[in-house]
Design a protein around this motif. Structure first.
Motif, PDB file in Angstrom:
ATOM      1  N   ILE A  93       0.782  -1.248   0.060  1.00 27.48           N
ATOM      2  CA  ILE A  93      -0.029  -0.110   0.051  1.00 27.48           C
ATOM      3  C   ILE A  93       0.881   1.206  -0.241  1.00 27.48           C
ATOM      4  O   ILE A  93       1.956   1.390   0.709  1.00 27.48           O
ATOM      5  N   TYR A  94       0.708   2.115  -0.842  1.00 27.51           N
ATOM      6  CA  TYR A  94       1.384   3.473  -0.853  1.00 27.51           C
ATOM      7  C   TYR A  94       0.325   4.668  -0.891  1.00 27.51           C
ATOM      8  O   TYR A  94      -0.496   4.661  -1.493  1.00 27.51           O
ATOM      9  N   TYR A  95       0.870   5.634  -0.155  1.00 27.06           N
ATOM     10  CA  TYR A  95       0.305   6.984   0.159  1.00 27.06           C
ATOM     11  C   TYR A  95       1.294   8.076  -0.458  1.00 27.06           C
ATOM     12  O   TYR A  95       2.470   8.066  -0.448  1.00 27.06           O
ATOM     13  N   GLN A  96       0.458   9.212  -0.907  1.00 20.30           N
ATOM     14  CA  GLN A  96       0.951  10.409  -1.290  1.00 20.30           C
ATOM     15  C   GLN A  96       0.473  11.594  -1.219  1.00 20.30           C
ATOM     16  O   GLN A  96      -1.094  11.429  -1.462  1.00 20.30           O
ATOM     17  N   ASN A  97       0.790  12.835  -0.750  1.00 27.17           N
ATOM     18  CA  ASN A  97       0.071  14.008  -0.659  1.00 27.17           C
ATOM     19  C   ASN A  97      -0.350  14.414  -1.755  1.00 27.17           C
ATOM     20  O   ASN A  97       0.188  14.195  -2.798  1.00 27.17           O
ATOM     21  N   PRO A  98      -1.343  15.015  -1.825  1.00 26.41           N
ATOM     22  CA  PRO A  98      -1.530  15.747  -3.351  1.00 26.41           C
ATOM     23  C   PRO A  98      -0.515  16.930  -3.668  1.00 26.41           C
ATOM     24  O   PRO A  98       0.024  17.325  -2.725  1.00 26.41           O
ATOM     25  N   GLU A  99      -0.380  17.097  -4.882  1.00 24.43           N
ATOM     26  CA  GLU A  99       0.758  17.878  -5.158  1.00 24.43           C
ATOM     27  C   GLU A  99       0.202  19.215  -5.025  1.00 24.43           C
ATOM     28  O   GLU A  99      -0.637  19.823  -4.987  1.00 24.43           O
ATOM     29  N   SER A 100       1.436  20.095  -4.229  1.00 18.70           N
ATOM     30  CA  SER A 100       1.133  21.402  -3.744  1.00 18.70           C
ATOM     31  C   SER A 100       0.632  22.383  -4.684  1.00 18.70           C
ATOM     32  O   SER A 100      -0.328  23.504  -4.443  1.00 18.70           O
ATOM     33  N   LYS A 101       1.029  22.179  -5.987  1.00 22.06           N
ATOM     34  CA  LYS A 101       0.312  23.263  -6.945  1.00 22.06           C
ATOM     35  C   LYS A 101      -1.258  23.161  -7.272  1.00 22.06           C
ATOM     36  O   LYS A 101      -1.639  23.962  -7.906  1.00 22.06           O
ATOM     37  N   PHE A 102      -1.716  22.008  -6.679  1.00 27.19           N
ATOM     38  CA  PHE A 102      -3.210  21.809  -7.019  1.00 27.19           C
ATOM     39  C   PHE A 102      -4.193  22.327  -5.361  1.00 27.19           C
ATOM     40  O   PHE A 102      -5.223  22.327  -5.374  1.00 27.19           O
ATOM     41  N   ILE A 103      -3.244  22.719  -4.556  1.00 23.47           N
ATOM     42  CA  ILE A 103      -3.847  23.076  -3.390  1.00 23.47           C
ATOM     43  C   ILE A 103      -4.101  24.759  -3.360  1.00 23.47           C
ATOM     44  O   ILE A 103      -2.932  25.494  -2.871  1.00 23.47           O
ATOM     45  N   ASN A 104      -5.180  25.114  -3.737  1.00 24.01           N
ATOM     46  CA  ASN A 104      -5.591  26.717  -3.703  1.00 24.01           C
ATOM     47  C   ASN A 104      -6.857  27.152  -3.208  1.00 24.01           C
ATOM     48  O   ASN A 104      -7.359  27.887  -3.493  1.00 24.01           O
ATOM     49  N   SER A 105      -7.063  25.961  -2.399  1.00 23.00           N
ATOM     50  CA  SER A 105      -8.377  26.463  -1.485  1.00 23.00           C
ATOM     51  C   SER A 105      -8.179  26.001  -0.027  1.00 23.00           C
ATOM     52  O   SER A 105      -7.103  25.159   0.212  1.00 23.00           O
ATOM     53  N   ASN A 106      -9.384  25.984   0.747  1.00 26.46           N
ATOM     54  CA  ASN A 106      -9.348  25.523   2.044  1.00 26.46           C
ATOM     55  C   ASN A 106     -10.102  24.053   1.905  1.00 26.46           C
ATOM     56  O   ASN A 106     -10.216  23.566   3.069  1.00 26.46           O
ATOM     57  N   ALA A 107      -9.917  23.537   0.920  1.00 23.18           N
ATOM     58  CA  ALA A 107     -10.643  22.020   0.828  1.00 23.18           C
ATOM     59  C   ALA A 107      -9.896  21.236   1.981  1.00 23.18           C
ATOM     60  O   ALA A 107      -8.746  21.285   1.817  1.00 23.18           O
ATOM     61  N   ARG A 108     -10.751  20.309   2.452  1.00 25.16           N
ATOM     62  CA  ARG A 108     -10.071  19.260   3.575  1.00 25.16           C
ATOM     63  C   ARG A 108      -9.742  18.037   2.723  1.00 25.16           C
ATOM     64  O   ARG A 108     -10.390  17.401   2.069  1.00 25.16           O
ATOM     65  N   LEU A 109      -8.413  17.965   2.575  1.00 22.25           N
ATOM     66  CA  LEU A 109      -7.843  16.870   1.632  1.00 22.25           C
ATOM     67  C   LEU A 109      -7.319  15.745   2.687  1.00 22.25           C
ATOM     68  O   LEU A 109      -6.694  15.929   3.671  1.00 22.25           O
ATOM     69  N   GLY A 110      -6.869  14.783   2.063  1.00 20.19           N
ATOM     70  CA  GLY A 110      -6.360  13.554   2.619  1.00 20.19           C
ATOM     71  C   GLY A 110      -5.219  12.987   1.707  1.00 20.19           C
ATOM     72  O   GLY A 110      -4.918  13.416   0.695  1.00 20.19           O
ATOM     73  N   PHE A 111      -4.640  11.925   1.947  1.00 21.87           N
ATOM     74  CA  PHE A 111      -3.613  10.972   1.227  1.00 21.87           C
ATOM     75  C   PHE A 111      -4.180  10.440   0.135  1.00 21.87           C
ATOM     76  O   PHE A 111      -5.451   9.833   0.221  1.00 21.87           O
ATOM     77  N   GLN A 112      -3.504  10.356  -0.992  1.00 23.40           N
ATOM     78  CA  GLN A 112      -4.171   9.707  -2.031  1.00 23.40           C
ATOM     79  C   GLN A 112      -3.551   8.200  -1.795  1.00 23.40           C
ATOM     80  O   GLN A 112      -2.457   8.192  -1.442  1.00 23.40           O
ATOM     81  N   LYS A 113      -4.175   7.257  -2.399  1.00 25.37           N
ATOM     82  CA  LYS A 113      -3.697   5.748  -2.138  1.00 25.37           C
ATOM     83  C   LYS A 113      -3.602   5.114  -3.462  1.00 25.37           C
ATOM     84  O   LYS A 113      -4.408   5.271  -4.318  1.00 25.37           O
ATOM     85  N   ALA A 114      -2.697   4.044  -3.202  1.00 27.02           N
ATOM     86  CA  ALA A 114      -2.606   3.174  -4.543  1.00 27.02           C
ATOM     87  C   ALA A 114      -2.171   1.809  -3.873  1.00 27.02           C
ATOM     88  O   ALA A 114      -1.425   1.570  -2.837  1.00 27.02           O
ATOM     89  N   ASP A 115      -2.874   0.551  -4.229  1.00 29.83           N
ATOM     90  CA  ASP A 115      -2.399  -0.582  -3.988  1.00 29.83           C
ATOM     91  C   ASP A 115      -1.957  -1.656  -4.969  1.00 29.83           C
ATOM     92  O   ASP A 115      -2.322  -1.413  -6.228  1.00 29.83           O
ATOM     93  N   HIS A 116      -0.579  -2.170  -4.778  1.00 27.96           N
ATOM     94  CA  HIS A 116       0.061  -2.760  -5.951  1.00 27.96           C
ATOM     95  C   HIS A 116       0.119  -4.052  -5.840  1.00 27.96           C
ATOM     96  O   HIS A 116       0.268  -4.844  -4.603  1.00 27.96           O
TER      97      HIS A 116
END
Length: 736
Positions: free
Chosen positions: A490-513
């Motif tokens: 299981i792998y997690y990653q933060n959203p890329e900062s260039k897309f963080i342009n609001s106060n939206a509540r965001l979490g980790f993105q996830k991928a299962d390999h």
């Protein structure tokens, strides 16, 4: 009288022989491993010349005239040495024994699912060494460009980065000596791809993992590239390089004790000359140019460890004119200026059963993009996009051997980023500290089975969330030449900062390999078959214009599945090294501003690559060819509103490129101490195929223009002159 003496002498001799024969004792027995006979085991009496070798049934037998307490020794390269105490008197002795398998790093099976390694000579599949990279036509001496000829990597020319198995370029992370490298690629204008910032000769090897990688590495949904820097140079040397595109110099100083070295280098590049000679698809108002320098020192400790420092400094600029698709604008002028630095310090040492790895890095990246629209010859006020980032990475890993091959590894890592950006009048400031801890163990139960268990936990201060990512992989040797591997993680990653342009509540993105691999290795030949499945969840969804996407939530999802074939052969055709790859990819995503699940624009269903190399010693020349085919990628024209929809879509034409390069080495075979020279000529896309990477659309969708490579055909020529050490002999040693 004489005859009687002779007769007595013969009788005495026969009696002595009989007595000697009578004194010898027969030692025999059977040698087994798991109740199966073992042949070719050396059986001997310690500190004597008496012994034998077991036959195909595991039996042995020999005679000895030794007497008293002795030790019987059993030895075989694949098994642990065994000793048994015996007492040799007058009776024959029968000793049976059961051996235990001997495990070593060389013989034990290695888990290779998802990864290709070119740094450890114990591995059977050594791929993409620095020499491989330099002699791969079309790679232009770049590590990441050479990786494009391996399975799993998509052929994307309109943007820099590694697009692996249906993942975006941001999902691949690159590490140098264990530390994360932010902004590994040089900055470029939209529609053009940047280059590797780091010289390939800096690295002695690499591991490219397209999935299922170790718990030591995080914040990467798709893949990681691990680069290991060189240790001490073999001697003091200085090098010069010169071409119509660049000029450079490098000096490396090794101390007399060969325990420390330091070095500096500098280079300048400018594409103005080639832009003036060759036709370009891009209207450069200012040709790409840049200046770079680096410094390093390396110290070998008394215990055999290393302290390494490397620092890189770069600055560059370029300008591009783009014809406008809007009816009231003639063109858009884009001007780029960038500054970059990367510093890393690492320490590696063994303390008994423990090995300590400490590393830290700092990087700074600054880019200024100015967009100016020209209407009726009058330029508007520039629209600026400004980004600045400061990044600090620190990592500590402790490794302990728990057997000859099995290890336990644990560590901590910190990634701190401070980013400031401005998009027109909009400004933002983001600070994030990602704290991580990990542990894993590599267990070798025997030479045929290995297992790796690990887990990684992370906390993001910006997201204010934790994650826990378990990972497991295993390998089983089916036969002497076939190995199977499985990996899940299981792998997690933060959203890329260039897309963080609001106060939206965001979490980790996830991928299962999920990965399954079969690998076949014989002398000079290697075959890899690999199947994979990736399950994406919590991907970000965005809204906004094409150039200013804003993440609104984590409701996105997707999948990627496929199979890959890799074949490398250095033996079948005398003097020729070649490899072939094929990748099949089926992937869809509902992420970003996609209105529904779609195949991403960077994903081709079929990709085929071929690389061939031949070194003609009599001509002192190496000839290199490479070819890539990729089926047409999809393209979409999406409306720029909150609930985007598809106005236009289709598939690009298939991608084709044949590349050729020649390396002339006049210094080969010379015995003097003069300069060693390599002259290189390379032609990318020698047939001039008109490849298209996508389309730009006007705001109303009524007009479009193709996204093209800067050059349909690119020609490179350069000379590399080295004083002090002849690096060109590698070409002969590797039989290129």
């Amino acid at each position: 009288m004489t005859s009687n003496f002779a007769l007595r002498t013969m009788i005495l001799a026969c009696t002595s022989v009989a007595a000697f024969s009578f004194a010898q004792v027969n030692i025999s027995g059977k040698v087994l491993y798991k109740n199966k006979p073992v042949k070719d085991v050396n059986v001997s009496l310690k500190d004597s010349y008496d012994g034998a070798t077991t036959d195909s049934e595991g039996n042995y037998k020999f005679q000895t005239d030794e007497k008293g307490a002795k030790i019987l020794v059993f030895t075989h390269p694949k098994y642990e040495n065994s000793e048994q105490s015996i007492n040799v008197e007058s009776n024959d002795i029968t000793i049976n024994t059961n051996l235990k398998e001997s495990l070593s790093e060389i013989d034990a099976v290695v888990i290779t699912a998802g990864s290709i390694e070119a740094s450890d000579k114990k591995r059977a599949t050594a791929l993409l060494t620095p020499l491989d990279i330099y002699t791969t036509a079309g790679a232009d001496g770049q590590v990441t460009a050479a990786l494009g000829y391996l399975p799993g990597v998509q052929k994307v020319g309109e943007s820099e980065g590694l697009f692996v198995r249906g993942g975006t370029s941001g999902e691949t992370k690159i590490f140098i000596d264990g530390t994360l490298v932010n902004n590994y690629f040089s900055q470029s204008t939209p529609g053009l791809s940047g280059r590797d910032r780091f010289n390939t000769s800096l690295f002695k090897g690499n591991i490219f993992s397209s999935g299922g990688y170790s718990a030591q590495y995080g914040q990467a949904l798709s893949s990681v590239l691990l680069l290991e820097s060189v240790d001490l140079p073999s001697t003091t040397s200085y090098d010069f390089s010169l071409s119509p595109l660049f000029a450079g110099a490098n000096y490396q100083k090794l101390n007399e004790a060969k325990t420390a070295s330091w070095g500096v280098s500098a280079n300048y590049s400018n594409l103005a000359l080639i832009n003036g000679v060759f036709n370009t698809n891009t209207d450069f108002s200012k040709s790409p140019n840049g200046f770079g320098s680096d410094a390093n020192f390396r110290i070998k400790t008394k215990k055999g460890g290393f302290i390494k420092y490397y620092g890189n400094f770069q600055t560059g600029s370029m300008g591009v004119n783009n014809l406008s698709l809007e009816p009231n604008i003639d063109k858009s002028e884009v001007d780029l200026k960038s500054n970059y630095t990367f510093q890393t310090l690492s320490y590696k040492e063994k303390f008994g059963k423990y090995k300590l790895n400490l590393s830290a890095s700092y990087s700074f990246n600054q880019n200024n993009l100015d967009f100016t629209n020209v209407e009726n010859g009058i330029a508007s006020d520039p629209f600026a996009i400004y980004t600045k980032g400061n990044y600090v990475n620190a990592k500590a890993v402790v490794e302990r051997k728990i057997s000859k091959i099995s290890v336990l590894r644990t560590g901590i890592e910190f990634n701190n980023s401070i980013e400031d950006s401005q998009f027109g009048s909009y400004k933002k400031h983001i600070t994030d500290l990602i704290s991580s801890g990990f542990a894993e163990t590599n267990l070798a139960f025997n030479r045929n089975f290995s297992l790796s268990l690990g887990a990684r936990a992370e906390h993001s201060s910006y997201l204010d969330r934790w994650n826990l990512a378990p990972r497991v992989s295993m390998a089983y040797k089916i036969s002497d030449t076939w190995v199977s591997s499985l990996a899940y993680g299981i792998y997690y990653q933060n959203p890329e900062s260039k897309f963080i342009n609001s106060n939206a509540r965001l979490g980790f993105q996830k991928a299962d390999h999920y990965i399954f691999q079969l690998q076949h290795n014989t002398d000079g030949r290697s075959l890899r078959l690999e199947a994979f499945y990736k399950d994406y969840s919590y991907l970000i969804k965005t809204a906004g214009s094409t150039n200013f996407q804003t993440a609104i939530d984590n409701s996105g999802n997707g999948f990627a599945k496929g199979m890959e074939i890799f074949w490398r052969d250095r033996k079948s055709i005398k003097g020729i090294d070649y490899w072939l790859t094929y990748s099949y990819l089926d992937t869809e995503r509902n992420f970003m501003n996609f209105p529904t699940s779609l195949t991403p624009t960077f994903a081709a269903k079929h990709t085929l690559s071929a690389v061939a190399k031949k070194f003609v010693l009599n001509w002192k020349t190496g000839f290199n060819l490479s070819y890539t085919y990729a089926s047409g990628r999809p393209y979409y024209d999406l409306t720029q509103d909150f609930n985007s929809s598809i106005r236009h879509q289709g598939y690009l034409k298939d991608y084709n490129a044949l590349n050729f390069s020649v390396n002339y080495v006049p210094s080969i075979g010379r015995t003097d101490n003069k300069a060693n020279t390599v002259i290189v000529l390379g032609v990318n896309n020698i047939l001039g195929t008109k490849n298209v990477f996508g389309y730009n659309y006007s705001q109303d969708g009524m007009r479009r223009s193709p996204v093209l490579p800067a050059y349909d055909t690119f020609v490179f020529i350069g000379a590399f002159i080295s004083f002090g050490v002849d690096k060109t002999n590698d070409a002969i040693n590797n039989n290129l």
